[in-house]
Design a protein around this motif. Sequence first.
Motif, PDB file in Angstrom:
ATOM      1  N   ALA A   1       0.959  -1.123   0.050  1.00 10.73           N
ATOM      2  CA  ALA A   1       0.475  -0.142   0.089  1.00 10.73           C
ATOM      3  C   ALA A   1       1.157   1.376   0.093  1.00 10.73           C
ATOM      4  O   ALA A   1       1.979   0.879   0.438  1.00 10.73           O
ATOM      5  N   GLU A   2       0.473   2.345  -1.006  1.00  9.17           N
ATOM      6  CA  GLU A   2       1.032   3.281  -0.616  1.00  9.17           C
ATOM      7  C   GLU A   2       0.649   3.903   0.887  1.00  9.17           C
ATOM      8  O   GLU A   2      -0.756   4.345   0.382  1.00  9.17           O
ATOM      9  N   LEU A   3       1.660   4.758   1.440  1.00  7.06           N
ATOM     10  CA  LEU A   3       1.101   6.165   2.277  1.00  7.06           C
ATOM     11  C   LEU A   3       1.615   7.062   2.132  1.00  7.06           C
ATOM     12  O   LEU A   3       2.819   6.891   2.393  1.00  7.06           O
ATOM     13  N   SER A   4       0.618   8.087   2.314  1.00 11.83           N
ATOM     14  CA  SER A   4       1.566   9.337   1.538  1.00 11.83           C
ATOM     15  C   SER A   4       0.995  10.655   2.005  1.00 11.83           C
ATOM     16  O   SER A   4      -0.179  10.177   2.675  1.00 11.83           O
ATOM     17  N   VAL A   5       2.131  11.639   2.432  1.00  8.96           N
ATOM     18  CA  VAL A   5       1.855  12.627   3.394  1.00  8.96           C
ATOM     19  C   VAL A   5       2.011  14.108   3.199  1.00  8.96           C
ATOM     20  O   VAL A   5       3.143  13.706   2.392  1.00  8.96           O
ATOM     21  N   GLU A   6       1.178  14.900   3.243  1.00  9.35           N
ATOM     22  CA  GLU A   6       1.691  15.592   2.820  1.00  9.35           C
ATOM     23  C   GLU A   6       2.468  16.610   4.371  1.00  9.35           C
ATOM     24  O   GLU A   6       2.333  16.461   4.792  1.00  9.35           O
ATOM     25  N   ILE A   7       3.204  17.922   3.467  1.00  7.31           N
ATOM     26  CA  ILE A   7       4.754  17.418   4.477  1.00  7.31           C
ATOM     27  C   ILE A   7       5.452  19.090   3.985  1.00  7.31           C
ATOM     28  O   ILE A   7       4.698  19.614   2.772  1.00  7.31           O
ATOM     29  N   ASP A   8       4.639  19.942   5.604  1.00  7.32           N
ATOM     30  CA  ASP A   8       5.049  21.828   5.779  1.00  7.32           C
ATOM     31  C   ASP A   8       6.959  21.529   5.892  1.00  7.32           C
ATOM     32  O   ASP A   8       6.899  21.082   7.259  1.00  7.32           O
TER      33      ASP A   8
END
Length: 462
Positions: free
Chosen positions: A146-153
Amino acid sequence: MACLTDIEWSEALIRRFDTAGPRYTSYPTADRFAPEFDEAAYRGHLAERAQASAKPPLSIYVHLPFCESLCYFCACNKIITRDHSRSAEYLGYLLREIAMVAPEMGGERHVSQLHLGGGTPTFFTLAELARLTDTLRRHLDFAPNAELSVEIDPRTVTADTLSELGALGFNRTSFGVQDFDPAVQQAVNRIQPLAMVERALGASRDAGFESINVDLIYGLPRQTVASFDRTLDEVVRLAPDRIALYNYAHLPSRFKAQRLIDASELPRAEDRLRIFMRATQRLLDAGYVYIGLDHFAKPDDELSRALRAGSLHRNFQGYTTKAECDLVGFGVSAIGKIGRSYCQSTRSVKTYYERLDEGKLPVERGLTLSADDVLRREIVMTLMCSMPLQYRAIEARHDIEFARYFEDELRALAPLVEAELVEMNEEGIRILPKGRLFVRACAMMFDQYLGRPSAASYSKLI
């Protein structure tokens, strides 16, 4: 898929077809959702899908709306606050929503994608993010790949944060960079020096993230061709796996934050166009593959391989390698797609809490697709992925005669054919390499809603 590095797009060609239109992360587009689609309708589609013999995999989107500071260009649904205690309350309701929805999805549903968006996901503590992912894993079965992605500042993370996110199972990061020029950053109230971003990208690689994306925006105040060229110098040097090159849409009547931008400092239309054309050529020359719309990827990236293999897909999260999924959205304003329906949660945190306190799902609006919607959705998404559209396959799946059903649409494609952007023959429609920039214009020909009233303000195609 033909190489684009030898193609030249003239200003005259771009101006000819650079009209305003949807980005087609869905069809019909979200501005067509209606409040008549309520919780009962959503539960009905969940039940219908749960009882189906063939159940597609799941894509999960979680909206985490809090940010510490306001970026003037932002059009996302966000809450600006420095009170981090608010995240704990929101998380409690979010976990309640997950617990309510998960049992209704039916068994044997593997999660192939998870994306945390915002807002700023890292506004939440690592313990809170761990609690969120643990809850999702307890209720849902995640596929091994599974692709687990997170937006990062980049302003909110450290090397330890990224390492801990990797330990939670996240394998993809997306960094909001926008522009490295200090004057541009000051104009949009997002100060993040190059060194800060470089450290964050390096820490992501050290933490073992499989894919790193960087978001850029052209058309911001104080940008020039020369200044954005310097940003591109650094981006190419940093070599992220993927790059999104977004066109800034200045719509201050819709987005209050944009009223803080001095419109007199926005680049002229001619300069915006030159920035875009220069940036596209720079990325192609650097070896990136043009995926579609405003996305680029390294040749060995999964998106590039999927484009070559003809297996690219598109959904609310953009271009993806995963097969057609049911998308389940959690949190305020989150959008989902279950079978032949779309559903969006309330944009108000107050209403979101109230609905869940009442034991109800926070559905605000949505849409049940007609047979014509489903047909046109397949056509629009095929074109958006620059895949050949084969009449016979469409006719077999939808029991239509393509040429008769879409007589007007095929006639309307004539200017695109004449400009050598699209090829049509008795077998189907193909987006030519020169037409890859104009897939939205082609898809728009099959959008039966465009002639109807809408509250939406669409951005220009380029």
